[in-house]
Design a protein around this motif. Structure first.
Motif, PDB file in Angstrom:
ATOM      1  N   PRO A  42       0.825  -1.222   0.000  1.00 27.82           N
ATOM      2  CA  PRO A  42       0.000   0.000   0.000  1.00 27.82           C
ATOM      3  C   PRO A  42       0.852   1.262   0.000  1.00 27.82           C
ATOM      4  CG  PRO A  42      -0.865  -1.606   1.542  1.00 27.82           C
ATOM      5  CD  PRO A  42       0.450  -2.141   1.083  1.00 27.82           C
ATOM      6  N   THR A  43       1.650   1.444   1.041  1.00 28.38           N
ATOM      7  CA  THR A  43       2.601   2.556   1.125  1.00 28.38           C
ATOM      8  C   THR A  43       3.810   2.082   1.921  1.00 28.38           C
ATOM      9  OG1 THR A  43       1.710   3.464   3.189  1.00 28.38           O
ATOM     10  CG2 THR A  43       0.753   4.285   1.109  1.00 28.38           C
ATOM     11  N   VAL A  44       4.943   2.717   1.684  1.00 30.00           N
ATOM     12  CA  VAL A  44       6.162   2.343   2.400  1.00 30.00           C
ATOM     13  C   VAL A  44       5.997   2.568   3.897  1.00 30.00           C
ATOM     14  CG1 VAL A  44       8.604   2.904   2.715  1.00 30.00           C
ATOM     15  CG2 VAL A  44       7.628   2.801   0.405  1.00 30.00           C
ATOM     16  N   GLU A  45       5.263   3.596   4.260  1.00 33.74           N
ATOM     17  CA  GLU A  45       5.064   3.920   5.677  1.00 33.74           C
ATOM     18  C   GLU A  45       4.312   2.818   6.429  1.00 33.74           C
ATOM     19  OE1 GLU A  45       6.441   7.187   3.601  1.00 33.74           O
ATOM     20  OE2 GLU A  45       4.614   6.027   3.149  1.00 33.74           O
ATOM     21  N   GLU A  46       3.550   1.989   5.719  1.00 36.97           N
ATOM     22  CA  GLU A  46       2.781   0.927   6.358  1.00 36.97           C
ATOM     23  C   GLU A  46       3.606  -0.336   6.607  1.00 36.97           C
ATOM     24  OE1 GLU A  46      -1.340   0.339   4.970  1.00 36.97           O
ATOM     25  OE2 GLU A  46      -0.899   1.941   3.528  1.00 36.97           O
ATOM     26  N   ILE A  47       4.846  -0.371   6.124  1.00 38.65           N
ATOM     27  CA  ILE A  47       5.686  -1.562   6.288  1.00 38.65           C
ATOM     28  C   ILE A  47       6.274  -1.603   7.697  1.00 38.65           C
ATOM     29  CG2 ILE A  47       7.775  -2.741   5.523  1.00 38.65           C
ATOM     30  CD1 ILE A  47       7.316  -1.571   2.751  1.00 38.65           C
ATOM     31  N   ALA A  48       6.063  -2.724   8.382  1.00 35.62           N
ATOM     32  CA  ALA A  48       6.651  -2.923   9.698  1.00 35.62           C
ATOM     33  C   ALA A  48       7.972  -3.688   9.603  1.00 35.62           C
ATOM     34  CB  ALA A  48       5.692  -3.679  10.613  1.00 35.62           C
ATOM     35  N   ARG A  49       8.002  -4.703   8.731  1.00 33.04           N
ATOM     36  CA  ARG A  49       9.206  -5.510   8.560  1.00 33.04           C
ATOM     37  C   ARG A  49       9.144  -6.232   7.222  1.00 33.04           C
ATOM     38  NH1 ARG A  49      11.304 -10.754  11.922  1.00 33.04           N
ATOM     39  NH2 ARG A  49       9.190 -11.446  11.424  1.00 33.04           N
ATOM     40  N   ILE A  50      10.317  -6.477   6.638  1.00 38.01           N
ATOM     41  CA  ILE A  50      10.426  -7.237   5.398  1.00 38.01           C
ATOM     42  C   ILE A  50      11.349  -8.419   5.664  1.00 38.01           C
ATOM     43  CG2 ILE A  50      11.126  -7.213   2.981  1.00 38.01           C
ATOM     44  CD1 ILE A  50      10.680  -4.184   2.981  1.00 38.01           C
ATOM     45  N   VAL A  51      10.821  -9.623   5.538  1.00 42.60           N
ATOM     46  CA  VAL A  51      11.606 -10.833   5.759  1.00 42.60           C
ATOM     47  C   VAL A  51      11.976 -11.432   4.402  1.00 42.60           C
ATOM     48  CG1 VAL A  51      11.664 -13.124   6.802  1.00 42.60           C
ATOM     49  CG2 VAL A  51      10.418 -11.275   7.933  1.00 42.60           C
ATOM     50  N   VAL A  52      13.272 -11.571   4.169  1.00 41.66           N
ATOM     51  CA  VAL A  52      13.781 -12.095   2.898  1.00 41.66           C
ATOM     52  C   VAL A  52      14.408 -13.461   3.152  1.00 41.66           C
ATOM     53  CG1 VAL A  52      15.397 -11.726   1.001  1.00 41.66           C
ATOM     54  CG2 VAL A  52      14.218  -9.768   2.026  1.00 41.66           C
ATOM     55  N   LEU A  63       2.049  -9.812   3.412  1.00 40.60           N
ATOM     56  CA  LEU A  63       1.979 -10.038   1.969  1.00 40.60           C
ATOM     57  C   LEU A  63       3.237 -10.799   1.561  1.00 40.60           C
ATOM     58  CD1 LEU A  63       0.951  -6.403   0.959  1.00 40.60           C
ATOM     59  CD2 LEU A  63      -0.583  -8.348   1.357  1.00 40.60           C
ATOM     60  N   GLU A  64       3.078 -11.819   0.716  1.00 41.59           N
ATOM     61  CA  GLU A  64       4.226 -12.657   0.383  1.00 41.59           C
ATOM     62  C   GLU A  64       4.304 -12.936  -1.109  1.00 41.59           C
ATOM     63  OE1 GLU A  64       5.737 -15.947   3.078  1.00 41.59           O
ATOM     64  OE2 GLU A  64       4.944 -17.165   1.432  1.00 41.59           O
ATOM     65  N   ALA A  65       5.525 -13.060  -1.594  1.00 42.33           N
ATOM     66  CA  ALA A  65       5.757 -13.414  -2.996  1.00 42.33           C
ATOM     67  C   ALA A  65       7.019 -14.255  -3.083  1.00 42.33           C
ATOM     68  CB  ALA A  65       5.891 -12.166  -3.868  1.00 42.33           C
ATOM     69  N   GLU A  66       7.067 -15.099  -4.103  1.00 40.75           N
ATOM     70  CA  GLU A  66       8.196 -15.993  -4.309  1.00 40.75           C
ATOM     71  C   GLU A  66       8.724 -15.838  -5.724  1.00 40.75           C
ATOM     72  OE1 GLU A  66       8.473 -20.476  -3.088  1.00 40.75           O
ATOM     73  OE2 GLU A  66       7.686 -20.410  -5.145  1.00 40.75           O
ATOM     74  N   ALA A  67      10.042 -15.895  -5.867  1.00 36.00           N
ATOM     75  CA  ALA A  67      10.665 -15.843  -7.192  1.00 36.00           C
ATOM     76  C   ALA A  67      11.729 -16.932  -7.252  1.00 36.00           C
ATOM     77  CB  ALA A  67      11.281 -14.477  -7.450  1.00 36.00           C
ATOM     78  N   LEU A  68      11.410 -18.011  -7.933  1.00 33.76           N
ATOM     79  CA  LEU A  68      12.367 -19.106  -8.091  1.00 33.76           C
ATOM     80  C   LEU A  68      13.153 -18.962  -9.386  1.00 33.76           C
ATOM     81  CD1 LEU A  68      10.257 -22.180  -6.893  1.00 33.76           C
ATOM     82  CD2 LEU A  68      11.922 -20.840  -5.596  1.00 33.76           C
ATOM     83  N   THR A  69      12.529 -18.388 -10.382  1.00 31.83           N
ATOM     84  CA  THR A  69      13.186 -18.164 -11.666  1.00 31.83           C
ATOM     85  C   THR A  69      13.033 -16.690 -12.022  1.00 31.83           C
ATOM     86  OG1 THR A  69      11.143 -18.835 -12.796  1.00 31.83           O
ATOM     87  CG2 THR A  69      12.846 -20.503 -12.512  1.00 31.83           C
ATOM     88  N   ALA A  70      14.033 -15.918 -11.700  1.00 30.17           N
ATOM     89  CA  ALA A  70      13.984 -14.476 -11.956  1.00 30.17           C
ATOM     90  C   ALA A  70      14.132 -14.192 -13.446  1.00 30.17           C
ATOM     91  CB  ALA A  70      15.103 -13.779 -11.181  1.00 30.17           C
ATOM     92  N   PRO A  71      13.617 -13.060 -13.915  1.00 32.67           N
ATOM     93  CA  PRO A  71      13.800 -12.678 -15.318  1.00 32.67           C
ATOM     94  C   PRO A  71      15.287 -12.609 -15.663  1.00 32.67           C
ATOM     95  CG  PRO A  71      12.198 -11.257 -14.256  1.00 32.67           C
ATOM     96  CD  PRO A  71      12.819 -12.064 -13.168  1.00 32.67           C
ATOM     97  N   GLY A  72      15.659 -13.219 -16.761  1.00 34.49           N
ATOM     98  CA  GLY A  72      17.058 -13.246 -17.153  1.00 34.49           C
ATOM     99  C   GLY A  72      17.747 -14.552 -16.801  1.00 34.49           C
ATOM    100  N   ARG A  79      12.080 -15.951  -1.210  1.00 36.29           N
ATOM    101  CA  ARG A  79      10.713 -15.678  -0.759  1.00 36.29           C
ATOM    102  C   ARG A  79      10.757 -14.425   0.104  1.00 36.29           C
ATOM    103  NH1 ARG A  79      11.054 -21.342   0.194  1.00 36.29           N
ATOM    104  NH2 ARG A  79       9.902 -22.512  -1.392  1.00 36.29           N
ATOM    105  N   VAL A  80       9.859 -13.517  -0.176  1.00 36.62           N
ATOM    106  CA  VAL A  80       9.829 -12.243   0.546  1.00 36.62           C
ATOM    107  C   VAL A  80       8.465 -12.057   1.186  1.00 36.62           C
ATOM    108  CG1 VAL A  80       9.998  -9.738   0.343  1.00 36.62           C
ATOM    109  CG2 VAL A  80      11.544 -11.201  -0.982  1.00 36.62           C
ATOM    110  N   THR A  81       8.486 -11.719   2.477  1.00 37.79           N
ATOM    111  CA  THR A  81       7.253 -11.442   3.204  1.00 37.79           C
ATOM    112  C   THR A  81       7.294 -10.003   3.715  1.00 37.79           C
ATOM    113  OG1 THR A  81       7.086 -13.742   3.945  1.00 37.79           O
ATOM    114  CG2 THR A  81       5.761 -12.112   5.125  1.00 37.79           C
ATOM    115  N   VAL A  82       6.291  -9.229   3.356  1.00 39.98           N
ATOM    116  CA  VAL A  82       6.175  -7.851   3.832  1.00 39.98           C
ATOM    117  C   VAL A  82       5.121  -7.829   4.942  1.00 39.98           C
ATOM    118  CG1 VAL A  82       5.580  -5.474   3.261  1.00 39.98           C
ATOM    119  CG2 VAL A  82       6.851  -6.881   1.611  1.00 39.98           C
ATOM    120  N   GLU A  83       5.563  -7.567   6.152  1.00 41.08           N
ATOM    121  CA  GLU A  83       4.647  -7.492   7.294  1.00 41.08           C
ATOM    122  C   GLU A  83       4.220  -6.042   7.485  1.00 41.08           C
ATOM    123  OE1 GLU A  83       6.780  -9.123  10.570  1.00 41.08           O
ATOM    124  OE2 GLU A  83       6.977 -11.129   9.658  1.00 41.08           O
TER     125      GLU A  83
END
Length: 265
Positions: free
Chosen positions: A93-103, A194-203, A183-187
């Protein structure tokens, strides 16, 4: 990749050594020198992946292995690429709403890209997942900047970098080096995640960039470097596009000649 730099770094020396060693190995193989694949097993053990001899015993006329090499769509380390791709795939939503990013990344390179300090130069900016994610969120144009001569170092970027935490993921580690995933989780402050996974990145080998994208990347690099490539860039693109379609010796000579011309600009 060509760009003007006041500092002659180790990466260029390593690239030259790799090219010279590859040429020497090709000449040796053509002269009848054999290698024992069994002797390579200890190196495979170091990265925790079995050695597939078929990958290094290609018959004459087989597609060139270099055609399947990974290509980074923006200035980043290969190890950090998937994490940034995963983060960019999350609708925050906005950067200000991010509490933590787990990579989450494989253990093999977590320490390499876990750099919470503000980068001092371009190379450090490519290694740090914290900085790359901060750029993706707050200065995406700088993330895609081919040269990135000037690095944003404002308070908002520093604050977001402090929220990024890297952890080891055993499942991703089991897939490495076949897949350099993340795998990245945005708390969020609301408690949602919110979570997303990238096993095969572009390139990557599984998701190669289209030829137009590769040429566009070279155009951005030359333009940002102030190199007047002229028609040499078109000649370079044509030569690279033809890799694997004809005798390697002729293509190699053409590439060397074009590169020498570009280096003298």
């Amino acid at each position: 990749m060509l760009f003007r730099s006041a500092r002659f770094g180790y990466r260029y020396y390593a690239l030259g050594c790799a090219a010279a060693d590859g040429c020497d190995a090709a000449l040796a193989a053509a002269g009848g020198v054999d290698a024992d694949p069994v002797g390579l097993a200890p190196f495979a053990d170091r990265i925790g992946a079995p050695l597939d001899v078929r990958e290094i015993e290609a018959p004459s006329g087989a597609p060139w292995a270099v055609a399947g090499i990974d290509t980074k769509p923006w200035p980043t380390s290969r190890q950090a690429l998937a994490s940034v791709v995963a983060f960019r795939g999350i609708a925050v939503p906005t950067v200000e709403e991010i509490a933590r990013i787990v990579v989450r990344v494989p253990a093999a390179y977590r320490a390499m890209i876990d750099r919470a300090a503000m980068p001092a130069n371009r190379i450090e900016s490519m290694l740090s997942v914290q900085y790359q994610i901060a750029l993706a969120a707050l200065a995406p144009a700088k993330l895609d900047d081919a040269v990135r001569a000037e690095l944003p170092r404002d308070a908002r970027i520093a604050a977001l970098m402090e929220k990024v935490q890297l952890v080891v993921d055993d499942d991703l580690g089991a897939r490495f080096p076949r897949a350099w995933g993340s795998r990245v989780t945005v708390e969020l402050r609301t408690g949602h995640a919110l979570e997303a996974e990238a096993l095969t990145a572009p390139g990557s080998g599984a998701r190669p960039l289209a030829w137009r994208e590769l040429v566009g990347k070279h155009e951005r690099v030359f333009a940002a470097s102030g190199v007047a490539a002229g028609g040499r860039l078109d000649a370079l693109a044509r030569a690279c596009e033809g890799v694997g379609e004809g005798p390697g010796r002729g293509v190699a000579r053409e590439l060397v000649a074009i590169t020498q011309e570009l280096a003298s600009v």
